[in-house]
Design a protein around this motif. Structure first.
Motif, PDB file in Angstrom:
ATOM      1  N   LEU A  11       6.565 -20.605  -8.201  1.00 26.67           N
ATOM      2  CA  LEU A  11       7.389 -21.751  -7.423  1.00 26.67           C
ATOM      3  C   LEU A  11       6.057 -22.823  -7.766  1.00 26.67           C
ATOM      4  CD1 LEU A  11       9.541 -19.637  -5.134  1.00 26.67           C
ATOM      5  CD2 LEU A  11      10.663 -20.907  -8.026  1.00 26.67           C
ATOM      6  N   GLY A  12       5.602 -22.066  -7.396  1.00 33.82           N
ATOM      7  CA  GLY A  12       4.033 -23.199  -7.082  1.00 33.82           C
ATOM      8  C   GLY A  12       3.885 -24.526  -8.397  1.00 33.82           C
ATOM      9  N   SER A  13       4.108 -23.521  -9.431  1.00 32.05           N
ATOM     10  CA  SER A  13       3.777 -24.188 -10.536  1.00 32.05           C
ATOM     11  C   SER A  13       5.097 -24.997 -10.596  1.00 32.05           C
ATOM     12  CB  SER A  13       2.915 -23.149 -11.887  1.00 32.05           C
ATOM     13  OG  SER A  13       4.390 -22.608 -11.852  1.00 32.05           O
ATOM     14  N   VAL A  14       6.043 -24.848 -10.879  1.00 30.33           N
ATOM     15  CA  VAL A  14       7.568 -25.794 -10.886  1.00 30.33           C
ATOM     16  C   VAL A  14       7.110 -26.576 -10.194  1.00 30.33           C
ATOM     17  CG1 VAL A  14       9.625 -25.753 -10.787  1.00 30.33           C
ATOM     18  CG2 VAL A  14       8.716 -23.766 -11.682  1.00 30.33           C
ATOM     19  N   ALA A  15       6.454 -26.632  -8.578  1.00 28.61           N
ATOM     20  CA  ALA A  15       6.960 -27.866  -8.104  1.00 28.61           C
ATOM     21  C   ALA A  15       5.091 -29.003  -8.514  1.00 28.61           C
ATOM     22  CB  ALA A  15       6.090 -27.400  -6.363  1.00 28.61           C
ATOM     23  N   ALA A  16       4.426 -28.303  -8.814  1.00 31.15           N
ATOM     24  CA  ALA A  16       3.481 -29.364  -9.382  1.00 31.15           C
ATOM     25  C   ALA A  16       3.710 -29.556 -10.448  1.00 31.15           C
ATOM     26  CB  ALA A  16       1.976 -28.296  -9.890  1.00 31.15           C
ATOM     27  N   ILE A  17       4.905 -29.338 -10.832  1.00 29.79           N
ATOM     28  CA  ILE A  17       4.724 -29.893 -12.705  1.00 29.79           C
ATOM     29  C   ILE A  17       5.974 -31.134 -12.055  1.00 29.79           C
ATOM     30  CG2 ILE A  17       6.663 -29.891 -14.738  1.00 29.79           C
ATOM     31  CD1 ILE A  17       5.315 -27.240 -15.035  1.00 29.79           C
ATOM     32  N   LEU A  18       7.189 -30.268 -10.820  1.00 31.70           N
ATOM     33  CA  LEU A  18       7.784 -31.708 -10.741  1.00 31.70           C
ATOM     34  C   LEU A  18       7.255 -32.559 -10.015  1.00 31.70           C
ATOM     35  CD1 LEU A  18      10.690 -29.533  -9.445  1.00 31.70           C
ATOM     36  CD2 LEU A  18      10.686 -31.026 -10.637  1.00 31.70           C
ATOM     37  N   ALA A  19       6.001 -32.223  -8.971  1.00 28.95           N
ATOM     38  CA  ALA A  19       5.130 -33.255  -8.075  1.00 28.95           C
ATOM     39  C   ALA A  19       4.750 -34.265  -9.693  1.00 28.95           C
ATOM     40  CB  ALA A  19       4.292 -32.889  -7.699  1.00 28.95           C
ATOM     41  N   LEU A  20       4.268 -33.679 -10.948  1.00 24.30           N
ATOM     42  CA  LEU A  20       3.802 -34.746 -12.139  1.00 24.30           C
ATOM     43  C   LEU A  20       4.071 -35.651 -12.255  1.00 24.30           C
ATOM     44  CD1 LEU A  20       1.122 -32.003 -13.703  1.00 24.30           C
ATOM     45  CD2 LEU A  20       0.424 -34.291 -12.037  1.00 24.30           C
ATOM     46  N   LEU A  21       5.817 -35.021 -12.592  1.00 21.21           N
ATOM     47  CA  LEU A  21       7.605 -35.568 -13.626  1.00 21.21           C
ATOM     48  C   LEU A  21       6.803 -36.725 -12.797  1.00 21.21           C
ATOM     49  CD1 LEU A  21       9.182 -33.230 -15.023  1.00 21.21           C
ATOM     50  CD2 LEU A  21       7.901 -34.785 -15.727  1.00 21.21           C
ATOM     51  N   VAL A  22       7.260 -36.871 -11.160  1.00 23.75           N
ATOM     52  CA  VAL A  22       7.242 -38.104 -10.362  1.00 23.75           C
ATOM     53  C   VAL A  22       6.542 -39.132 -10.058  1.00 23.75           C
ATOM     54  CG1 VAL A  22       7.525 -38.514  -7.946  1.00 23.75           C
ATOM     55  CG2 VAL A  22       9.151 -36.568  -8.615  1.00 23.75           C
ATOM     56  N   ILE A  23       5.527 -38.382 -10.387  1.00 21.88           N
ATOM     57  CA  ILE A  23       4.452 -39.637 -10.692  1.00 21.88           C
ATOM     58  C   ILE A  23       4.186 -40.660 -11.521  1.00 21.88           C
ATOM     59  CG2 ILE A  23       1.764 -39.358 -10.562  1.00 21.88           C
ATOM     60  CD1 ILE A  23       1.510 -37.169  -8.810  1.00 21.88           C
ATOM     61  N   ALA A  24       4.619 -40.297 -12.990  1.00 22.06           N
ATOM     62  CA  ALA A  24       4.431 -40.395 -13.929  1.00 22.06           C
ATOM     63  C   ALA A  24       5.769 -41.562 -13.516  1.00 22.06           C
ATOM     64  CB  ALA A  24       4.908 -39.481 -15.218  1.00 22.06           C
ATOM     65  N   GLY A  25       6.873 -41.214 -13.472  1.00 25.24           N
ATOM     66  CA  GLY A  25       8.472 -41.514 -13.422  1.00 25.24           C
ATOM     67  C   GLY A  25       7.526 -43.533 -11.833  1.00 25.24           C
ATOM     68  N   ALA A  26       6.757 -43.041 -11.019  1.00 20.63           N
ATOM     69  CA  ALA A  26       6.995 -44.240 -10.397  1.00 20.63           C
ATOM     70  C   ALA A  26       5.674 -44.644 -11.304  1.00 20.63           C
ATOM     71  CB  ALA A  26       5.963 -43.566  -9.255  1.00 20.63           C
ATOM     72  N   ALA A  27       4.613 -44.515 -12.001  1.00 18.75           N
ATOM     73  CA  ALA A  27       3.641 -45.010 -13.156  1.00 18.75           C
ATOM     74  C   ALA A  27       3.996 -46.182 -13.371  1.00 18.75           C
ATOM     75  CB  ALA A  27       3.091 -44.568 -13.592  1.00 18.75           C
ATOM     76  N   GLU A  28       5.446 -45.879 -14.144  1.00 20.58           N
ATOM     77  CA  GLU A  28       5.991 -46.835 -14.871  1.00 20.58           C
ATOM     78  C   GLU A  28       6.675 -47.959 -14.228  1.00 20.58           C
ATOM     79  OE1 GLU A  28       9.088 -44.703 -16.682  1.00 20.58           O
ATOM     80  OE2 GLU A  28       7.933 -43.550 -17.728  1.00 20.58           O
TER      81      GLU A  28
END
Length: 75
Positions: A20-37
């Motif tokens: 679950l920690g790794s899933v949360a990290a992946i979701l956080a990276l996706l949110v950061i990538a979406g905000a960077a766009e």
């Protein structure tokens, strides 16, 4: 002594927590990538704006505020 099902649940949660920690990290990276766009691409290359002298006469800028008598002591 703890029931058997509680021990088994504890073992399951011990294995599930890193997943679950790794899933949360992946979701956080996706949110950061979406905000960077959403940021403009040339933010670092933006020109710095310098201050220019105003062409207004100093007496016409702002009249001095009239303060009450008790506040004029501290002005």
């Amino acid at each position: 002594m703890a029931p058997y099902w509680l021990v088994r649940l504890n073992d399951l949660l011990a294995w599930l927590n890193p997943a679950l920690g790794s899933v949360a990290a992946i979701l956080a990276l996706l949110v950061i990538a979406g905000a960077a766009e959403r940021f403009p691409a040339n933010v670092t290359r933006a020109a710095a704006q310098g201050a220019r002298p105003a062409s207004v006469v100093a007496s016409a800028e702002c009249p001095r505020a009239v303060l009450p008598r008790d506040l004029q002591l501290y002005d």
